[in-house]
Design a protein around this motif. Structure first.
Motif, PDB file in Angstrom:
ATOM      1  N   LEU A 171      10.844   4.328 -11.169  1.00 12.40           N
ATOM      2  CA  LEU A 171      10.029   3.793 -10.074  1.00 12.40           C
ATOM      3  C   LEU A 171       8.545   3.862 -10.412  1.00 12.40           C
ATOM      4  O   LEU A 171       7.775   2.965 -10.058  1.00 12.40           O
ATOM      5  CB  LEU A 171      10.307   4.577  -8.787  1.00 12.40           C
ATOM      6  N   THR A 231       2.428   7.327   2.390  1.00 10.77           N
ATOM      7  CA  THR A 231       3.223   7.778   1.244  1.00 10.77           C
ATOM      8  C   THR A 231       2.579   8.981   0.580  1.00 10.77           C
ATOM      9  O   THR A 231       3.257   9.945   0.199  1.00 10.77           O
ATOM     10  CB  THR A 231       3.381   6.638   0.220  1.00 10.77           C
ATOM     11  N   ILE A 256       8.661   7.836  -1.947  1.00 16.13           N
ATOM     12  CA  ILE A 256       8.766   6.390  -2.175  1.00 16.13           C
ATOM     13  C   ILE A 256       9.882   5.796  -1.322  1.00 16.13           C
ATOM     14  O   ILE A 256       9.728   4.727  -0.718  1.00 16.13           O
ATOM     15  CB  ILE A 256       8.993   6.096  -3.672  1.00 16.13           C
ATOM     16  N   VAL A 257      11.023   6.498  -1.260  1.00 19.67           N
ATOM     17  CA  VAL A 257      12.141   6.021  -0.430  1.00 19.67           C
ATOM     18  C   VAL A 257      11.726   6.007   1.038  1.00 19.67           C
ATOM     19  O   VAL A 257      11.935   5.016   1.759  1.00 19.67           O
ATOM     20  CB  VAL A 257      13.384   6.911  -0.632  1.00 19.67           C
ATOM     21  N   THR A 261       9.269   3.277   1.756  1.00 18.18           N
ATOM     22  CA  THR A 261       9.934   1.972   1.823  1.00 18.18           C
ATOM     23  C   THR A 261      10.628   1.782   3.166  1.00 18.18           C
ATOM     24  O   THR A 261      10.614   0.686   3.743  1.00 18.18           O
ATOM     25  CB  THR A 261      10.948   1.835   0.677  1.00 18.18           C
ATOM     26  N   THR A 297       9.827  -1.066   5.869  1.00 11.11           N
ATOM     27  CA  THR A 297      10.879  -1.935   6.393  1.00 11.11           C
ATOM     28  C   THR A 297      10.815  -2.005   7.917  1.00 11.11           C
ATOM     29  O   THR A 297      10.930  -3.082   8.515  1.00 11.11           O
ATOM     30  CB  THR A 297      12.256  -1.435   5.949  1.00 11.11           C
ATOM     31  N   THR A 325       8.430  -5.333   4.078  1.00  7.52           N
ATOM     32  CA  THR A 325       9.247  -5.466   2.878  1.00  7.52           C
ATOM     33  C   THR A 325       9.953  -6.826   2.891  1.00  7.52           C
ATOM     34  O   THR A 325      10.130  -7.438   3.942  1.00  7.52           O
ATOM     35  CB  THR A 325      10.308  -4.350   2.802  1.00  7.52           C
ATOM     36  N   VAL A 382      14.885  -2.706  -6.785  1.00  8.44           N
ATOM     37  CA  VAL A 382      13.757  -1.825  -7.094  1.00  8.44           C
ATOM     38  C   VAL A 382      12.442  -2.590  -6.947  1.00  8.44           C
ATOM     39  O   VAL A 382      11.436  -2.053  -6.472  1.00  8.44           O
ATOM     40  CB  VAL A 382      13.897  -1.245  -8.515  1.00  8.44           C
ATOM     41  N   VAL A 429      10.505  -2.626  -3.593  1.00  9.40           N
ATOM     42  CA  VAL A 429       9.702  -1.500  -3.098  1.00  9.40           C
ATOM     43  C   VAL A 429       8.260  -1.978  -2.956  1.00  9.40           C
ATOM     44  O   VAL A 429       7.668  -2.488  -3.909  1.00  9.40           O
ATOM     45  CB  VAL A 429       9.766  -0.314  -4.082  1.00  9.40           C
ATOM     46  N   VAL A 479       3.316   1.450  -1.439  1.00  7.43           N
ATOM     47  CA  VAL A 479       4.061   2.703  -1.511  1.00  7.43           C
ATOM     48  C   VAL A 479       3.871   3.336  -2.890  1.00  7.43           C
ATOM     49  O   VAL A 479       3.629   4.544  -3.024  1.00  7.43           O
ATOM     50  CB  VAL A 479       5.557   2.466  -1.215  1.00  7.43           C
ATOM     51  N   LEU A 480       3.975   2.513  -3.931  1.00 10.78           N
ATOM     52  CA  LEU A 480       3.745   3.009  -5.286  1.00 10.78           C
ATOM     53  C   LEU A 480       2.300   3.475  -5.451  1.00 10.78           C
ATOM     54  O   LEU A 480       2.027   4.438  -6.173  1.00 10.78           O
ATOM     55  CB  LEU A 480       4.065   1.909  -6.305  1.00 10.78           C
TER      56      LEU A 480
END
Length: 525
Positions: free
Chosen positions: A37, A188, A212-213, A216, A220, A225, A351, A354, A358-359
């Motif tokens: 990720l 995040t 990260i999860v 996401t 959402t 997303t 992936v 995402v 967030v990253l």
């Protein structure tokens, strides 16, 4: 019974090298997924840019992305797991290098097709493979004053990447830099910090992945997303060798790409040294040579499977630092995941969904940790009676030039700009050269070179110390008496006022002095 006990002891013996620690399979793949990720955005950026510049169709760009994931996974397994002569056996993630984007775009704009790009990568990487053992000999010129600069620069040069991700990743998008994007990145970041603080070590180490999860999921719920493209395209696909045709070999393109390969080797060497320092393991010239051979072999085979030059990913060095998971087998598990993503484009599309902000939130922690690790290394450097402070100062500043001014080298020759457009390469080259100049070539060096030694000699007027008593000392900017009490330090105007009140008997303790000084208007102090 004795033999069984001995066997059990050997099985549970602590590995001689920290990177050889084996974790349970489930945890290894969980930590490995964090690595995927972390570098996913970087590895898909190059095929997107080059594919668009080459004018290929969308399905062919998707093929390039899958190929880059597949080759990057194989390269990561080779680098981290290693075989004889190939692989540093360190927790290093390999992926397609961004350093060659400008050169590959220039080749395409100059009339060469994507086959010419592949041909130049193949030949240049083979040249890099041949010279790798000689290139690795420079390790003796990488003492802490050099490696500290390089590690710090790696973290600092990656911060714009994190900021760009936090803003949305696409400067052309309408919501680029919006409060919603930056807010998601901030959320995040907060999640990473909170999860890192929890007492459970496993959760703390998985803080990046879990954040990260969770980020996401939040995105959402907020409608930020887009999973609509997950179902587009094949579920399973094997990368086809030379899917774009046989490579074309052009001398000018090969020369330009060879310079890129040298930059990649410099960056990989820096990353090997950085992760070795973070993992607290020995890194010698032989290990660097094995790492560079894996790097260049992967790069030479990459065009066969429709990919480009490979290099170690600096952002994943930060993940090793922040999680404390130094096992190379974790990274090997990440490489396996990348291989699967390359074979299963549908997983890659999941992936890819995402959100970039967030990253970005996770990247702030990751990249900042790399810089902090470099600062920690620099704190071990001796700055007395030498010019190490100048080496650090100039090298860091030189490495920051292409970061703060991306057009700085636009008027320079193309080959020069390619090398020094990378802040990591700029800092590494300058640090090595200055270290050679000041610490290896002793001729001409003056005595007491340190900038601390070179400061003007100190002196104090006699009347300034008449009020001091035996045992008085300074600590934290305060004057402390021998009995541990603080002695107020006052201005000349304050002293005169207090002295008058003292003579009148209006001052009986230190608190009276502070009260009087505080009551004097600032204009009169």
């Amino acid at each position: 019974m004795l033999m069984k006990a001995a066997s059990t002891t050997k099985h549970h013996a602590k590995p001689q090298r920290p990177e050889d620690e084996r974790l349970p399979v489930g945890r290894s793949f969980a930590y490995g997924f964090q690595h995927v990720l972390t570098m996913y955005g970087g590895i898909i950026a190059v095929p997107l840019i080059v594919g668009t510049a080459a004018g290929v169709a969308q399905d062919e760009i998707a093929l390039l992305i899958a190929s880059c994931l597949f080759v990057g996974g194989a390269a990561t397994v080779l680098q981290s797991y290693g075989v004889k002569f190939f692989g540093s056996q360190l927790p290093l993630v390999q992926g397609v290098s961004f350093a060659g984007v400008a050169t590959m775009t220039a080749i395409l704009n100059g009339g060469g097709g994507i086959q010419t790009v592949f041909g130049s990568v193949l030949v240049a990487s083979f040249i890099g493979l041949v010279i790798a053992p000689f290139f690795a000999k420079v390790v003796k010129f990488f003492p802490p004053v050099v490696t500290g600069v390089i590690i710090t620069t790696i973290g600092l040069t990656l911060m714009p990447v994190a900021a760009n991700w936090a803003m949305g990743g696409n400067a052309q998008a309408e919501n680029y830099g919006s409060l919603a994007n930056i807010g998601l990145a901030a959320a995040t970041l907060v999640l990473v910090l909170l999860l890192s603080k929890l007492g459970n070590a496993a959760i703390s180490r998985l803080s990046i992945l879990l954040a990260i999860v969770a980020g996401t999921v939040i995105a959402t719920l907020l409608g930020m997303t887009d999973f609509s493209k997950v179902g587009n395209g094949p579920i399973f696909a094997i990368p086809q060798p030379f899917a774009f045709g046989l490579p074309v070999f052009d001398i000018a393109a090969i020369i330009s790409m060879t310079i890129v390969v040298l930059v990649c080797m410099t960056e990989t060497t820096a990353d090997i040294l950085a992760v070795g320092e973070i993992a607290k393991t020995k890194v010698d010239s032989r290990r660097i040579a094995d790492g560079l051979r894996a790097d260049m072999l992967s790069s030479a085979l990459a065009p066969v499977f429709n990919s480009f030059t490979q290099t170690a990913f600096a952002q994943n060095v930060g993940l090793v630092a922040i999680t404390g998971v130094r096992s190379r087998y974790v990274v090997t598990a990440g490489g396996v995941i990348m291989l699967v993503l390359g074979l299963l484009p549908v997983l890659g599309r999941v992936v890819a969904a995402v959100p970039t902000p967030v990253l970005g939130g996770a990247g702030i922690v990751l990249f900042g940790t790399v810089a902090a690790s470099g600062i920690r290394t620099l704190s071990k450097v001796d700055y007395k009676d030498n010019m190490n402070m100048i080496i650090v100062a100039v090298s860091l500043a030189f490495g920051m030039i292409p970061v703060v001014s991306k057009t700085f080298y636009d008027q320079f020759p193309t080959w020069f700009g390619i090398i020094f457009h990378s802040g990591i390469s700029s800092a590494a080259i300058m640090a090595v050269l200055l270290n050679l100049l000041f610490n290896h070539l002793k001729a001409g060096n003056s005595e007491n070179q340190s900038v601390f030694v070179a400061s003007p000699p100190r002196m104090v007027r006699a009347e300034e110390v008449t009020a001091l008593q035996e045992g008085d000392y300074f600590q934290g900017g305060k004057l402390i008496a021998a009995d541990g009490s603080e002695v107020p330090v006052v201005t000349a105007q304050q002293y005169q006022v207090v002295k008058e009140k003292l003579d009148k008997g209006e001052v009986t303790c230190t608190d009276d002095i502070r009260r009087i000084c505080d009551s004097i208007p600032a204009s009169e102090k």
